[in-house]
Design an enzyme around this catalytic site. Structure first.
Site, PDB file in Angstrom:
ATOM      1  N   ARG A 141     -88.791 -20.934 -24.770  1.00  0.00           N
ATOM      2  CA  ARG A 141     -88.475 -21.636 -26.010  1.00  0.00           C
ATOM      3  C   ARG A 141     -88.858 -23.099 -25.842  1.00  0.00           C
ATOM      4  O   ARG A 141     -88.617 -23.699 -24.783  1.00  0.00           O
ATOM      5  CB  ARG A 141     -86.979 -21.513 -26.354  1.00  0.00           C
ATOM      6  CG  ARG A 141     -86.574 -20.144 -26.892  1.00  0.00           C
ATOM      7  CD  ARG A 141     -87.183 -19.895 -28.269  1.00  0.00           C
ATOM      8  NE  ARG A 141     -86.746 -18.643 -28.874  1.00  0.00           N
ATOM      9  CZ  ARG A 141     -87.385 -17.494 -28.775  1.00  0.00           C
ATOM     10  NH1 ARG A 141     -88.499 -17.427 -28.052  1.00  0.00           N
ATOM     11  NH2 ARG A 141     -86.935 -16.418 -29.392  1.00  0.00           N
TER      12      ARG A 141
ATOM     13  N   GLU B  45     -92.385 -25.951 -34.347  1.00  0.00           N
ATOM     14  CA  GLU B  45     -93.416 -24.941 -34.578  1.00  0.00           C
ATOM     15  C   GLU B  45     -93.557 -24.668 -36.074  1.00  0.00           C
ATOM     16  O   GLU B  45     -92.555 -24.517 -36.760  1.00  0.00           O
ATOM     17  CB  GLU B  45     -93.068 -23.645 -33.835  1.00  0.00           C
ATOM     18  CG  GLU B  45     -93.013 -23.817 -32.319  1.00  0.00           C
ATOM     19  CD  GLU B  45     -92.664 -22.530 -31.577  1.00  0.00           C
ATOM     20  OE1 GLU B  45     -92.517 -21.474 -32.238  1.00  0.00           O
ATOM     21  OE2 GLU B  45     -92.524 -22.571 -30.346  1.00  0.00           O
TER      22      GLU B  45
ATOM     23  N   HIS C 181     -97.495 -19.529 -30.217  1.00  0.00           N
ATOM     24  CA  HIS C 181     -96.342 -18.647 -29.989  1.00  0.00           C
ATOM     25  C   HIS C 181     -96.748 -17.175 -30.147  1.00  0.00           C
ATOM     26  O   HIS C 181     -96.233 -16.446 -30.999  1.00  0.00           O
ATOM     27  CB  HIS C 181     -95.195 -18.988 -30.945  1.00  0.00           C
ATOM     28  CG  HIS C 181     -93.855 -18.550 -30.420  1.00  0.00           C
ATOM     29  ND1 HIS C 181     -92.690 -19.201 -30.714  1.00  0.00           N
ATOM     30  CD2 HIS C 181     -93.500 -17.511 -29.610  1.00  0.00           C
ATOM     31  CE1 HIS C 181     -91.675 -18.596 -30.129  1.00  0.00           C
ATOM     32  NE2 HIS C 181     -92.148 -17.564 -29.450  1.00  0.00           N
TER      33      HIS C 181
END
Length: 322
Positions: free
Chosen positions: A234, A263, A282
């Site tokens: 994370r 993000e 991601h």
């Protein structure tokens, strides 16, 4: 009477059909928060991902019994609040292990061998003669890999490292991972020792109050100047400002990142201009096969939770005790 389920992320056709066979399904766009909150008020369960569900959003959801996230991480939820309300939270920890570990190792290799940087260099027409030291990377095989958090994904990374690349594996974890120690020769050490000895430092921890900012300026200074930081856990586990400074100043060699504090990564992020950074959007578990398996697993989790038959993939087991 059929249970009411809110779906707030597009599902594969066969997975949605599975849910519709067992429940009354309502599809909602979570970006319309008013409509999403209103739908939850009448729902028995909900399934989706990547949207923060706050206590205020479920305040009126008196029938809500279960939430199923299509992910292994669950930092989008206030778990303690859900437990107080008697709402089961489920996740999908097993089906994405191998694909995410592949992504982690792709970051290790790409960062060490400067794959992204040099691929762009070739496409830009700069390869006009035999390469010299300016294009050299560093070896991966035989190096030391430090894994912060040796759970499912960390263990799969350790297997690739030890058996595939003959790497020396160090790790930190809340408890000893005896299987990894026996099968991969992994050695459990304190974080400071891991940072000082590792050629690659890989974060595989969930985002919690304890892990937020786990790697900051002090930790980066403890790493080898030749080391590479890998983060596919994370984003907020790393102090991004401190990382940018460390990369600029040569405190560490480079970074391979699949996650970020914000993000999508903002267009003005200094990380985007750094040749010693591999930045991915991601993609940890983003393969057709794995994302389908995750959706199916999450759907089965939700139905099992609503039926009272689910025994695994439960985040807040304290609900069951109630």
């Amino acid at each position: 009477m059929l249970k009411k389920i809110v779906v707030y992320k597009p599902l594969p056709t066969d997975v949605e059909a599975y849910l519709r066979d067992k429940a009354d399904v309502i599809n909602v766009d979570p970006k319309d928060q008013a409509a999403f909150t209103a739908a939850l008020e009448h729902a028995d369960g909900a399934i989706g991902a990547s949207i923060k569900i706050t206590p205020s959003m479920i305040e009126g959801a008196k029938n809500l019994k279960a939430l199923s996230t299509i992910s292994v991480g669950y930092d989008q939820f206030d778990v303690d609040d859900l437990t107080r309300r008697g709402i089961v939270l489920t996740h999908t920890p097993d089906v994405l292990t191998e694909s995410t570990a592949d992504t982690v190792f792709a970051l290790i290799l790409a960062s060490a061998r400067r794959v992204v940087e040099l691929a762009e260099w070739v496409k830009e027409g700069h390869w006009t003669s035999s390469i010299g030291e300016a294009c050299f990377g560093v070896d991966v095989q035989g190096k030391t890999l430090g894994i912060v958090g040796l759970g499912r994904i960390g263990g799969a990374v350790a297997r690739r490292a030890a058996l595939g690349f003959r790497m020396n594996v160090l790790y930190t974890n809340r408890s000893a991972n005896e299987q990894a120690e026996k099968e991969f020769g992994a050695k459990r050490v304190e974080l400071d020792e891991l940072l000082a000895q590792s050629d690659f430092v890989c974060l595989q921890v969930p985002l919690t109050p304890q892990t937020r900012g786990l790697i900051g300026a002090n930790e980066l200074k403890k790493m080898k100047q030749s080391a590479i930081l890998i983060n596919a856990s994370r984003g907020p586990t790393v102090d991004e400002t401190a990382l940018v400074e460390a990369l600029k100043n040569g405190t560490i060699r480079g970074a391979g990142l699949d996650v970020f504090e914000q993000e999508p990564l903002p267009a003005g992020s200094p990380l985007l201009a750094m040749k010693n950074v591999v930045a991915l959007p991601h993609i940890g578990s983003a393969t057709h096969e794995t994302r389908h398996a995750m959706a199916r697993n999450a759907a089965e989790n939700l139905i099992g939770a609503l039926d009272g038959t689910l025994t695994r993939n439960i985040v807040n087991r304290g609900v069951l005790a109630r």
